[in-house]
Design an enzyme around this catalytic site. Sequence first.
Site, PDB file in Angstrom:
ATOM      1  CG  ASP A  11      39.501  17.436  58.668  1.00 43.87           C
ATOM      2  OD1 ASP A  11      39.257  18.664  58.579  1.00 43.87           O
ATOM      3  OD2 ASP A  11      39.925  16.765  57.710  1.00 43.87           O
ATOM      4  CB  ILE A  12      37.321  22.204  61.274  1.00 37.40           C
ATOM      5  CG1 ILE A  12      36.084  23.048  61.605  1.00 37.40           C
ATOM      6  CG2 ILE A  12      38.162  22.797  60.154  1.00 37.40           C
ATOM      7  CD1 ILE A  12      36.389  24.329  62.321  1.00 37.40           C
ATOM      8  CG  ASN A  25      45.030  34.788  54.251  1.00 41.32           C
ATOM      9  OD1 ASN A  25      44.390  35.536  53.523  1.00 41.32           O
ATOM     10  ND2 ASN A  25      45.577  33.662  53.803  1.00 41.32           N
ATOM     11  N   GLY A  33      47.149  25.814  56.787  1.00 42.02           N
ATOM     12  CA  GLY A  33      46.407  25.360  57.956  1.00 42.02           C
ATOM     13  C   GLY A  33      44.926  25.162  57.694  1.00 42.02           C
ATOM     14  CB  VAL A  34      41.970  26.053  59.821  1.00 46.28           C
ATOM     15  CG1 VAL A  34      40.466  26.187  59.625  1.00 46.28           C
ATOM     16  CG2 VAL A  34      42.277  25.199  61.041  1.00 46.28           C
ATOM     17  CG  ASP A  35      42.474  30.504  54.898  1.00 41.20           C
ATOM     18  OD1 ASP A  35      41.306  30.399  54.486  1.00 41.20           O
ATOM     19  OD2 ASP A  35      43.229  31.442  54.587  1.00 41.20           O
ATOM     20  N   GLY A 127      47.693  28.553  65.896  1.00 39.59           N
ATOM     21  CA  GLY A 127      48.623  27.824  65.040  1.00 39.59           C
ATOM     22  C   GLY A 127      49.747  28.739  64.598  1.00 39.59           C
ATOM     23  CE1 TYR A 129      48.146  34.104  60.442  1.00 43.10           C
ATOM     24  CE2 TYR A 129      46.326  35.259  61.441  1.00 43.10           C
ATOM     25  CZ  TYR A 129      47.029  34.879  60.323  1.00 43.10           C
ATOM     26  OH  TYR A 129      46.612  35.280  59.076  1.00 43.10           O
TER      27      TYR A 129
END
Length: 187
Positions: A11-12, A25, A33-35, A127, A129
């Site tokens: 997990d980042i 984005n 997601g990550v964002d 992901g 995108y």
Amino acid sequence: MVARITLVEGDITEQPVDVVVNAANSSLLGGGGVDGAIHRKGGPQVLEECRRLRASHWGKGLPTGRAVATTAGRLPARWVVHTVGPVYRAEEYEERAELLASCYRESLRAAAGLGARTVAFPAVSAGIYGWPPADAARIALGTVAEVLDGGDAEAGAELAEVRFVLFGSEMYGVFERARRELFGREV
């Protein structure tokens, strides 16, 4: 090469590094997601700085391939570097592959400008995108290695580690195979 490139499954948002890179984005105001995970865990400080960026220099949003830094809020990192990856379109591959590579170069430049020694990247654009993971991994690893090998002395000069934090064993395996194909060894 000055810095090591490492791969981690995880997990980042849990990485104790100087810079966590956000696959953002263009609105900079959070998403999925990550964002979304970075905005949720980083808390209101991250969102507030992103809003300030939108109210000033990036009023129309952050362009694809660019990067900008904010605080990391409650994340264990010091800063977040937000970068906007391209949506995959096979008919525009060359232009979009260059934009994806630019995400990594620009993020490393932003991290260097902060004095960062350690940077954690997600698999940008791989992901929602739609970028094919194996190709995304080759572009990511190849671009970072090029920067660290002196292709951009300003961006890679002080880095000790660039870590790819990959969500799930499948994405980790894709990056591990790409690393072996590109380098044939640990880097």
